[in-house]
Structures are given as structure tokens and as C-alpha cells.
Enzyme design. Sequence first.
Site, mmCIF file in Angstrom:
data_model
loop_
_atom_site.group_PDB
_atom_site.id
_atom_site.type_symbol
_atom_site.label_atom_id
_atom_site.label_comp_id
_atom_site.label_asym_id
_atom_site.label_seq_id
_atom_site.Cartn_x
_atom_site.Cartn_y
_atom_site.Cartn_z
ATOM 1 N N ASP A 165 -4.546 -2.237 -2.041
ATOM 2 C CA ASP A 165 -4.112 -2.169 -3.431
ATOM 3 C C ASP A 165 -5.252 -1.772 -4.361
ATOM 4 O O ASP A 165 -5.031 -1.223 -5.435
ATOM 5 C CB ASP A 165 -3.487 -3.487 -3.858
ATOM 6 C CG ASP A 165 -2.165 -3.693 -3.139
ATOM 7 O OD1 ASP A 165 -2.188 -4.146 -1.982
ATOM 8 O OD2 ASP A 165 -1.116 -3.342 -3.707
ATOM 9 N N GLN A 197 7.798 -8.308 3.262
ATOM 10 C CA GLN A 197 7.775 -6.838 3.294
ATOM 11 C C GLN A 197 7.601 -6.314 4.714
ATOM 12 O O GLN A 197 8.031 -5.205 5.031
ATOM 13 C CB GLN A 197 6.649 -6.283 2.400
ATOM 14 C CG GLN A 197 6.838 -6.500 0.910
ATOM 15 C CD GLN A 197 6.186 -7.774 0.421
ATOM 16 O OE1 GLN A 197 5.986 -8.723 1.181
ATOM 17 N NE2 GLN A 197 5.857 -7.823 -0.863
ATOM 18 N N ARG A 216 7.359 -1.203 -4.883
ATOM 19 C CA ARG A 216 6.093 -1.889 -4.650
ATOM 20 C C ARG A 216 5.258 -1.038 -3.700
ATOM 21 O O ARG A 216 5.734 -0.052 -3.144
ATOM 22 C CB ARG A 216 6.276 -3.317 -4.146
ATOM 23 C CG ARG A 216 7.426 -3.634 -3.268
ATOM 24 C CD ARG A 216 7.431 -2.935 -1.936
ATOM 25 N NE ARG A 216 6.208 -3.156 -1.189
ATOM 26 C CZ ARG A 216 5.809 -2.440 -0.159
ATOM 27 N NH1 ARG A 216 6.532 -1.415 0.258
ATOM 28 N NH2 ARG A 216 4.693 -2.696 0.467
ATOM 29 N N GLY A 217 4.010 -1.458 -3.528
ATOM 30 C CA GLY A 217 3.066 -0.639 -2.781
ATOM 31 C C GLY A 217 2.232 0.137 -3.787
ATOM 32 O O GLY A 217 2.767 0.777 -4.693
ATOM 33 N N ALA A 218 0.918 0.045 -3.639
ATOM 34 C CA ALA A 218 0.039 0.597 -4.671
ATOM 35 C C ALA A 218 0.335 2.061 -4.991
ATOM 36 O O ALA A 218 0.506 2.419 -6.173
ATOM 37 C CB ALA A 218 -1.424 0.391 -4.260
ATOM 38 N N ASN A 259 -5.978 -6.328 -0.660
ATOM 39 C CA ASN A 259 -4.673 -5.949 -0.096
ATOM 40 C C ASN A 259 -3.798 -7.209 -0.063
ATOM 41 O O ASN A 259 -4.248 -8.303 -0.406
ATOM 42 C CB ASN A 259 -4.850 -5.351 1.307
ATOM 43 C CG ASN A 259 -3.578 -4.695 1.836
ATOM 44 O OD1 ASN A 259 -2.928 -3.929 1.121
ATOM 45 N ND2 ASN A 259 -3.210 -5.007 3.068
ATOM 46 N N LYS A 260 -2.565 -7.044 0.348
ATOM 47 C CA LYS A 260 -1.603 -8.151 0.405
ATOM 48 C C LYS A 260 -2.217 -9.397 1.049
ATOM 49 O O LYS A 260 -2.915 -9.305 2.054
ATOM 50 C CB LYS A 260 -0.390 -7.694 1.207
ATOM 51 C CG LYS A 260 0.684 -8.746 1.443
ATOM 52 C CD LYS A 260 1.279 -9.318 0.169
ATOM 53 C CE LYS A 260 1.820 -8.238 -0.723
ATOM 54 N NZ LYS A 260 2.240 -8.767 -2.053
ATOM 55 N N ARG A 318 1.762 -4.626 -13.464
ATOM 56 C CA ARG A 318 1.143 -5.501 -12.458
ATOM 57 C C ARG A 318 -0.358 -5.279 -12.542
ATOM 58 O O ARG A 318 -0.809 -4.155 -12.799
ATOM 59 C CB ARG A 318 1.663 -5.222 -11.036
ATOM 60 C CG ARG A 318 3.135 -5.627 -10.858
ATOM 61 C CD ARG A 318 3.558 -5.526 -9.396
ATOM 62 N NE ARG A 318 2.957 -6.558 -8.563
ATOM 63 C CZ ARG A 318 2.973 -6.524 -7.223
ATOM 64 N NH1 ARG A 318 3.515 -5.512 -6.585
ATOM 65 N NH2 ARG A 318 2.421 -7.500 -6.530
#
Lengths: 351, 351
Positions: free
Chosen positions: B248, B207, B63-65, B258-259, B104
Site C-alpha cells: 500500500d 480479501q 480496494r487495493g492501493a 501492506n495489509k 483512506r
Amino acid sequence: LVWNHVLMNEGPQISPSGLPPTVDWAGDHAVIIDQTLLPAELRLVAIRTVDEMIAAIKRLAVRGAPAIGVAGAMGVAVAAIAAEREGRPVAWVHLEADRLAVARPTAVNLRWAVERVRPAIEFGAPAVVAAALAIRDADIASGMAVAARAADLVIDLCGTPVNVQTHCNAGSLACAEVGSALSVVRALHFRGALGVVHVDETRPLLQGARLTAYEMNALGVNYRVQVDGAGPSAIRLGLVNCVLIGADRIAANGDVCNKVGSYPLALAAARAGIPFVVVAPESTLDPMTPDGTAIEVEERSEDEVLLWGDRHICPPGARAWNPAFDVTPADLVSAVVTEARVIRPNRGERL
Amino acid sequence: LVWNHVLMNEGPQISPSGLPPTVDWAGDHAVIIDQTLLPAELRLVAIRTVDEMIAAIKRLAVRGAPAIGVAGAMGVAVAAIAAEREGRPVAWVHLEADRLAVARPTAVNLRWAVERVRPAIEFGAPAVVAAALAIRDADIASGMAVAARAADLVIDLCGTPVNVQTHCNAGSLACAEVGSALSVVRALHFRGALGVVHVDETRPLLQGARLTAYEMNALGVNYRVQVDGAGPSAIRLGLVNCVLIGADRIAANGDVCNKVGSYPLALAAARAGIPFVVVAPESTLDPMTPDGTAIEVEERSEDEVLLWGDRHICPPGARAWNPAFDVTPADLVSAVVTEARVIRPNRGERL
């Protein structure tokens, strides 16, 4: 099962939440719902000593500013009964009251309620019990009165349907049995004015996911649980048009201390132009505290953040910062609604 | 154990984070750290099929862009190798690439990276592998370049020590191996300019508590984990003087996706007058998306909120709203720092 408190001596033998009373009195001892076990189990626990009451308050078996006020008062009643049974002096009861008053530091209701029953100590245990029950009954009456007033205000400010964002649990489980912010949700629901309720899960102890969801379920309203970080998005996206929360202490200038995570909702509400409404009994108002900087914010155990049950979330050696509350500045507070009045801190109104 | 990627062919055989690469290539297949198992276990998993890669992306094992961009590119490489081994046509590889691109929806890097390697498909598997490795290497170089530029900016804006509030994980685990926001933390640390790092735990998947704390531990910096609702308080109380996060997707006008939980930090930073700095590679910028309203925000499974492991948090029948991301409006974004430039959205600068 103790489920026999008659609300204001009217209506059925259950509280309007459909739950037994959060804090009740059973002749010579208190009875609380152990909220740490909800929603998995509804267990009533007898509290027969001051030590048991302090432990219950500290571990959040009973929590919510009004509820711990009632619990503190009943704790003094338990002490007064023990003193008579064990032949202890009145001074001992006062020392027990001192210990109860500081079981948690932030909510002003606890200290307020203990000091309220303290003058009765010299008149003996029955007087202390009566004083404690009066606080309990006032809390219930407060919940009923505030619900109608706040529902009127919110419908006036937001129109209908009112889509509510709330945080933590300001429900019947936070009070003797009626609730503050959630009593307004209940009133809106019964008036047909309620849309959806967005419930922050409220980490670290999940009072929203566990307790508010439980109350919303019992009430049969449409609700969604979300992580705390999502509340401001719900506001930004227009999924809600009103923030309704409780409070643990409100300073003279209208600064509001409530469960950590309330302040971001206030910021988001101000940005979106929706009302941020705080619902609380008068006993939560603290005119002796000039503003939020003078409020002691309880920092709780790091383990509440670092562990889940007995399982480590974080790597070994991790440290946590765990403030239980935050302070929302008065200019972000659209209204404080009590059983007696509406105060508009963002218009410069003081307590 | 695959721990053999040499950073830019210089330095020791580990990445600057002290961890193996988040996404790596091992001759004919990819190797990822399964981040769902951290911090309890550091397990490397071989990815030999597109289905395995899509599943890893969907369940946030990777995960993580930036990292899922590299993973997507390597997924195309895996498909190209399979096609040659199994005698499948080039068109099949393109269809596999299509599936990878939408594993995603929100992070633009995934689609960007897949489209970047797509032209290599017609030249055969070795060309696709080379294109994927070029994206990986560019991500690493980007992390190094952005760290120095953003550290300069942050010291200029905040003075020293820089006390950082971050959210989610924008570290080496979010990228091929260097990181975005946490690469800046690392640079500040090595310059002696870092104070404390406040790490939001980042519900629902933690996370921050699991991954960022793990990276901070490995780096040996002073940090505190906090619940997401506490971040705005840390800002209000002056415990931090800078917000540093990843992204993201960033729209043309500077709106930052973002998150979920980033937006409240931006609101609090603006109120406190401290910088809200977004660190991201150029591949996260999406000039084709005019503003945040055009960004599809992934809504993930309700069970991520309602369950902890296999245990129910909420009462039976509870529903959740689980957006994975939020959008911070450009006027709250002090700076977007990439490997190439600094953009100041709150001054009206566009991508």
C-alpha cells in the site's frame, strides 16, 4: 445447573474465573461447558457415554490440552461405570480407554491422562473415578501454582505494567477450571501489575474472540481483541511487552506445539526482544518426543476455514489447508513455566 | 453489464483475469465491481458522484492501493463533469479532489493519482477524464510489465516449481485489471513454473478467502486457503518457497506497508531463508516518506473484528484493535519489483 465444585475446598462456590468448572464430575457422569456455544450461551452438558465424550472432544465442545486430559480421564470413568452397570469385562473398558486416548492426536495430555487412570480399571469404577478426580484436582492445583511462579518470572523479565499478548484460550476454559497462561494474567491483575491484554481472535474457531474475551470480561481487565495477523504488529509497536501462551505439547528439546498462529508471535517477540513465555502443566511436557518434527499436528476439516456457520466464505470448489497447531522452535521460547519449575529453552535447557 | 474494456486494444474483450475491469470508465461515470459482494455475486456499480466514490473507497467496495488510485482519479473526473453540468467553479472541483485524496489515509496511490489529474482540472472535464484514463492505462501496463520482471526474478531466486505464499488480494481486483503480486502468479502459471499457491484468508475482511481465491479459481491454479496464523507454518514446513505480496506504500528506505498480517510472513520467510518479494507499481513508492514510522496506518472500525455480518463474535462490551496495515522493515524485504526496476531493500538499496 451444576456449579458446585469447591475449589480446593476453600473459598466461594465458584472457580476463580467466575465460571463453572470447564470439566466437572457429578456422581456418575461428567459435566462440561459446551464451549462451541460461548459467548452467546453458557450451557452445561452431561456426558454419560464414551461416545458422547469423544464427540465433545472432537467437535471442541471441550478443548484445551489440560481440559481434554481431564475429560479423557473422566471418559474412562464413565466407561468403567457403564461396564459395571452392563456387566461388561474389564477388557472392554481398556478398549474404550484406547478410543478416548486418540480422540485428538496432538495434545499429549489426553493420552497421558488416559494412561494415568488405566491402572485403576482393574480395581473397579470407584477407583477409576477417584483417579480421574485426582487428575482434575492436580490440574486445578497446577493452575494455582503456575500462576504465582509465572507472574514472578514475568514481572522480573518485563517490569510493570505487564502488557500481554496472548493467543487462543489458555484460560480456565482450557483447563479443569483455573487455566495456564490466563491464570498468570489473573495473578498479574490481582497484583496490580497488569496493563492491557491483546487477544488474538484465533481463527478458524475464534477461541480468543469467544473464550478468552469472555474470561477477560469476567475478570474485568483491559483487553483488546485483534485479528491474528495483527499480533506481530502489536509486538513490533511496543503495545505489549510479553507473550503469554499455553501449549498442547512440549518436546524434550523445548520445541512448543500450540494453536496455529503461535509461531508468528514467537518470531515477532524474538525480533522485538520481549519474552515469549509458555505456561503449561507438567502433563503437557513430552520428554519422549525428541523435538517438534516428531509431533503429529492435527489437520482439521477444511470446512472450518471455508465456511462460516453454513455460509460459504470462499468460492465454490475452494480447498483449504487447516493445521490446528504450529511448532515454535526452542530457540524462540524464553521460558516454559510449569507448576514445578521454569525451563529456559532458548538457553539450551531441556525438559 | 459493462464488460467492454479492451486491454491495451489487443486481445479479447475481457481482462487477463477473466473478470471485468475492477475500475472502469463509461463515458461520463465510473463503474466498479462491488468487491464486498464477492465471491457470492459479481455486481458492477455505477459511480456518478464524488460522494458515491468516497463511500465505495471507505467501505472497500473498491480496494487495493492501485485500484483506489485509479478510482480517486476517476472521482475527480466525475467531479469535473458535475461541475460543468451544474455550473460550478473550478475551485469546487479542487475541493472535491481534496476530499477524494483523504478518503483512506495509508495507500499513497490515492493521493498520488488525485494530484496527478489535478493540473488537468483547469482544462475542463474532458482533460480530467483523459488524465484519469491515462492513470488507468498506466496501471494496466504496469501490471503486465511487472509480471514478466518479477516472474524472472522469482524463478531465478527460487527455481521451479515456485510455491507461493500470498496475503490479502494483490490481484486484478486490487488494480484496474491486471494486478501486482497475482499478475506474477499468473505469469508463473502460464510459464508452467507454478506449483501451489497458499492464500491467507486475510481477516477481518477476508480479501484472500473471497477475492484471491476467486481469482485463483478463475485462473485454474492449484491453491489452498488457510487462516492467517498458518502462513508462517506453511513457510516453516517448506510448503512454499516464495512470499509474493503487494503493497500500500513503500517508504524511501524500503520499509513496506501492506495489509496487516504481512509482517509475520516476512519474519517467517527470513527465518526460513526464502525470498519475500513485494510487487507494486511505481506509484506505490513514496520517496518522501523516510521510513515506516512516518506512515499513518489506518485504524478501521472495531466492528470489523467484533461482528460477523450482524452477529456478535465477542462478548458484549468487548473492544478491538483493528489496524488495517502493518509495516515490514526493509531488512526483511528481499525485493521490491515495479514496472521499472528491482530494488533490494535487504541489501540496503533505497528507492
